[in-house]
Design a protein around this motif. Structure first.
Motif, PDB file in Angstrom:
ATOM      1  N   SER A   1      31.880  55.028  49.343  1.00  0.00           N
ATOM      2  CA  SER A   1      31.853  55.590  47.985  1.00  0.00           C
ATOM      3  C   SER A   1      31.344  54.545  46.998  1.00  0.00           C
ATOM      4  O   SER A   1      31.271  53.357  47.323  1.00  0.00           O
ATOM      5  CB  SER A   1      33.244  56.055  47.584  1.00  0.00           C
ATOM      6  OG  SER A   1      34.031  54.939  47.230  1.00  0.00           O
ATOM      7  N   ARG A   2      31.002  55.006  45.822  1.00  0.00           N
ATOM      8  CA  ARG A   2      30.540  54.058  44.794  1.00  0.00           C
ATOM      9  C   ARG A   2      31.637  53.790  43.775  1.00  0.00           C
ATOM     10  O   ARG A   2      31.361  53.363  42.658  1.00  0.00           O
ATOM     11  CB  ARG A   2      29.301  54.625  44.108  1.00  0.00           C
ATOM     12  CG  ARG A   2      28.143  54.711  45.067  1.00  0.00           C
ATOM     13  CD  ARG A   2      26.881  55.114  44.395  1.00  0.00           C
ATOM     14  NE  ARG A   2      25.799  55.118  45.372  1.00  0.00           N
ATOM     15  CZ  ARG A   2      24.557  55.418  45.095  1.00  0.00           C
ATOM     16  NH1 ARG A   2      24.211  55.743  43.858  1.00  0.00           N
ATOM     17  NH2 ARG A   2      23.629  55.407  46.035  1.00  0.00           N
ATOM     18  N   LEU A   3      32.858  54.083  44.170  1.00  0.00           N
ATOM     19  CA  LEU A   3      33.984  53.870  43.260  1.00  0.00           C
ATOM     20  C   LEU A   3      34.214  52.377  43.065  1.00  0.00           C
ATOM     21  O   LEU A   3      33.997  51.577  43.967  1.00  0.00           O
ATOM     22  CB  LEU A   3      35.247  54.502  43.838  1.00  0.00           C
ATOM     23  CG  LEU A   3      35.240  56.022  44.043  1.00  0.00           C
ATOM     24  CD1 LEU A   3      36.534  56.479  44.710  1.00  0.00           C
ATOM     25  CD2 LEU A   3      35.065  56.730  42.713  1.00  0.00           C
ATOM     26  N   GLY A   4      34.692  52.036  41.865  1.00  0.00           N
ATOM     27  CA  GLY A   4      35.027  50.647  41.582  1.00  0.00           C
ATOM     28  C   GLY A   4      36.339  50.277  42.248  1.00  0.00           C
ATOM     29  O   GLY A   4      37.058  51.144  42.756  1.00  0.00           O
ATOM     30  N   ARG A   5      36.625  48.968  42.219  1.00  0.00           N
ATOM     31  CA  ARG A   5      37.831  48.464  42.893  1.00  0.00           C
ATOM     32  C   ARG A   5      39.098  49.170  42.376  1.00  0.00           C
ATOM     33  O   ARG A   5      39.955  49.574  43.143  1.00  0.00           O
ATOM     34  CB  ARG A   5      37.925  46.958  42.629  1.00  0.00           C
ATOM     35  CG  ARG A   5      39.035  46.268  43.399  1.00  0.00           C
ATOM     36  CD  ARG A   5      39.018  44.795  43.070  1.00  0.00           C
ATOM     37  NE  ARG A   5      37.877  44.134  43.688  1.00  0.00           N
ATOM     38  CZ  ARG A   5      37.982  43.326  44.751  1.00  0.00           C
ATOM     39  NH1 ARG A   5      39.166  43.092  45.271  1.00  0.00           N
ATOM     40  NH2 ARG A   5      36.933  42.747  45.270  1.00  0.00           N
ATOM     41  N   ARG A   6      39.190  49.322  41.033  1.00  0.00           N
ATOM     42  CA  ARG A   6      40.382  49.926  40.450  1.00  0.00           C
ATOM     43  C   ARG A   6      40.506  51.407  40.824  1.00  0.00           C
ATOM     44  O   ARG A   6      41.590  51.882  41.172  1.00  0.00           O
ATOM     45  CB  ARG A   6      40.338  49.768  38.923  1.00  0.00           C
ATOM     46  CG  ARG A   6      41.495  50.473  38.237  1.00  0.00           C
ATOM     47  CD  ARG A   6      41.580  50.127  36.785  1.00  0.00           C
ATOM     48  NE  ARG A   6      42.107  48.776  36.616  1.00  0.00           N
ATOM     49  CZ  ARG A   6      42.453  48.250  35.455  1.00  0.00           C
ATOM     50  NH1 ARG A   6      42.287  48.957  34.349  1.00  0.00           N
ATOM     51  NH2 ARG A   6      42.934  47.042  35.349  1.00  0.00           N
TER      52      ARG A   6
END
Lengths: 265, 242
Positions: free
Chosen positions: B107-112
């Motif tokens: 996914s391209r989700l950020g760490r948070r």
């Protein structure tokens, strides 16, 4: 007929195994662009491969250098020419003994651990789980191990060379009466006589170490990935990893020596 | 839709699947039961493309799984979740890292965002308190719940459950059953559940099939199956069979 069938089966398995190792190496090197994402794991593996195996490697290297100097020195003393002891010890350590000792120790310690770890993952479905998550086990598991050993093996070899020569120097002084100055002068002269930036003896030895590190990682990961049948299968994978790594270290050692000192002059 | 037609598979000397035909319509949960070693897990592995049939066809949304190349399989698997019998967690990763793995990889989700999503799923399977523990420090049931969280974290269209309640106590088993029903209801997930548990089959399933001799011996809606006189249906779904 059964004997021929058994031989044929064994040959087929060997060829398949060799093909798997080569394919794994090509796939791992083809996925080098994943390396930045595997940095944490790469550093962990490099630490385990390099730093944790350092004490045993250096102890063996020191005694190998000492034995080399002692055995050679006994014969040289008969001819009254122990002044070349430093030369012989330095050249032998850098060309052959340093990379060989490091390679064999890394195969026995790090390579076996790699095969056991990946083999256990294989038999407990963890590798399958990675595949099911579309995570390629080659770039996730093999690539960081391959790069870590390819980097750490030459570094540990360089230290082994140094400690081995140092061990030889101590024996030369205490048992054969060769002064430290004479020993180190002849060792230094032998290594820089090629006049190149990095002495040939050193770079050939370090190249060997690079090949050994790559070989150990590829062979060990391959053995682990091919493990099947529970704990027994993992044990066989470890056995195969160490056995094949040591055989290949000796074979590649000969080929590299032949190439650099006979073919390429 | 998951569609297996006349699938045959021999492993070693044993004919594990022998003309298996199985249809799982989209948005439904199919429960596959059968004696140990009857080929239930092998069936799941054909659907995810780990095994290829000797003959017959395996299709997911009309895509021919055995004919797929590596890239096509990876694309298909991103739409699927798989719960392994023992969880199959990566040993050196913590519970949270295990669940985060498919998100971090694809996914391209950020760490948070990844962390929030992971904790959300871990709360659902009641594993949020153990997020920082390694698999070697948790029980078999906790491993299974973590495996379930990992299978669900990417919000897949299909989830294949291999013994989702093995080793769980009755309370936790019931929660897992409810969770399987919930993901079907809220996310429209198509599920294929392999189990020996009558409770699991009757609570989670829309349709139940019993595998015997490498093919479906009997199948039907839950109500039909629980009242069936077929010996296998009575053995697996009759009163007291749990």
């Amino acid at each position: 007929m059964n004997l021929f069938a058994a031989i044929g089966q064994m040959l087929r398995e060997r060829i398949e195994g060799a093909g798997f190792v080569v394919g794994l190496f090509l796939r791992a090197t083809g996925s080098l662009h994943y390396l930045p994402r595997r940095l944490r794991f790469l550093l962990d593996t490099a630490y385990n491969a390099g730093v944790r195996s350092l004490p045993v490697t250096l102890i063996v290297a020191a005694f190998a250098g000492a034995i080399l100097a002692l055995q050679t020195g006994i014969e040289l003393r008969r001819f009254g020419d122990t002044s070349v002891l430093g030369t012989i010890t330095a050249l032998t350590m850098c060309r052959e003994m340093g990379p060989f000792i490091t390679g064999v120790i890394l195969a026995a310690t790090v390579g076996s651990a790699m095969a056991a770890e990946i083999g256990t993952m294989k038999v407990s479905d963890e590798i399958t789980a990675l595949e099911v998550m579309s995570v390629d086990p080659v770039n996730y598991l093999v690539l960081p191990r391959l790069v870590a050993l390819a980097v750490m093996c030459p570094l540990v070899t360089a230290l082994s060379n140094l400690i081995g020569i140092y061990g030889g120097g101590i024996v030369a002084e205490h048992n054969l009466g060769v002064s430290q100055t004479l020993f180190w002068d002849s060792a230094h002269e032998a290594l820089i006589s090629s006049g190149m930036l990095l002495p040939k003896e050193l770079y050939v030895g370090l190249f060997k170490a690079l090949v050994y590190g790559t070989t150990i990682a590829t062979v060990s990961c391959s053995a682990g990935l091919r493990a099947e049948g529970g704990a027994l299968g993992v044990g066989l994978a470890v056995q195969a990893a160490v056995r094949d790594s040591v055989i290949l270290i000796i074979v590649f050692g000969f080929i590299i020596t032949w190439f650099f000192y006979f073919l390429a002059g | 839709m998951i569609e297996l037609r006349l699938v045959k598979k021999r492993l070693g000397t044993r004919q594990v699947l022998d003309g298996l035909t199985l249809l799982v319509p989209k948005g439904t949960t199919y429960v596959l039961m059968g004696p140990s070693g009857s080929g239930k897990s092998v069936t799941l592995r054909h659907i995810i493309g780990i095994l290829k049939p000797d003959s017959g066809s395996v299709k997911v949304d009309s895509l021919d799984v055995p004919a797929m190349n590596r890239e096509q399989l990876m694309t298909l698997r991103k739409r699927m979740g798989y719960l392994f019998q023992n969880g199959a967690l990566i040993n050196w990763l913590t519970v949270a890292e295990n669940v985060a793995l498919p998100l971090r990889e694809h996914s391209r989700l950020g760490r948070r965002e990844v962390q929030e999503r992971v904790m959300e799923v871990l709360r659902v399977v009641r594993m949020d308190h153990a997020a920082d523990l390694h698999p070697s420090r948790i029980s078999g049931g906790m491993k299974l719940r973590t495996g379930l969280a990992r299978a669900l974290v990417t919000q897949p269209e299909y989830v294949l459950y291999d013994e989702p309640n093995a080793g769980l106590d009755p309370v936790m088993s019931h929660q897992i059953h409810e969770l399987i029903c919930e993901v079907r209801g809220t996310l429209g997930v198509t599920g294929l559940v392999v189990t020996h548990s009558r409770a699991c089959a009757t609570i989670c399933g829309d349709q139940i099939g019993i595998l015997d001799g490498g093919r479906i011996a009997i199948e039907g809606k839950v109500a039909e199956m629980t009242h069936s006189d077929h010996p296998l249906a009575r053995a697996f779904l009759g009163a007291g069979s749990d």
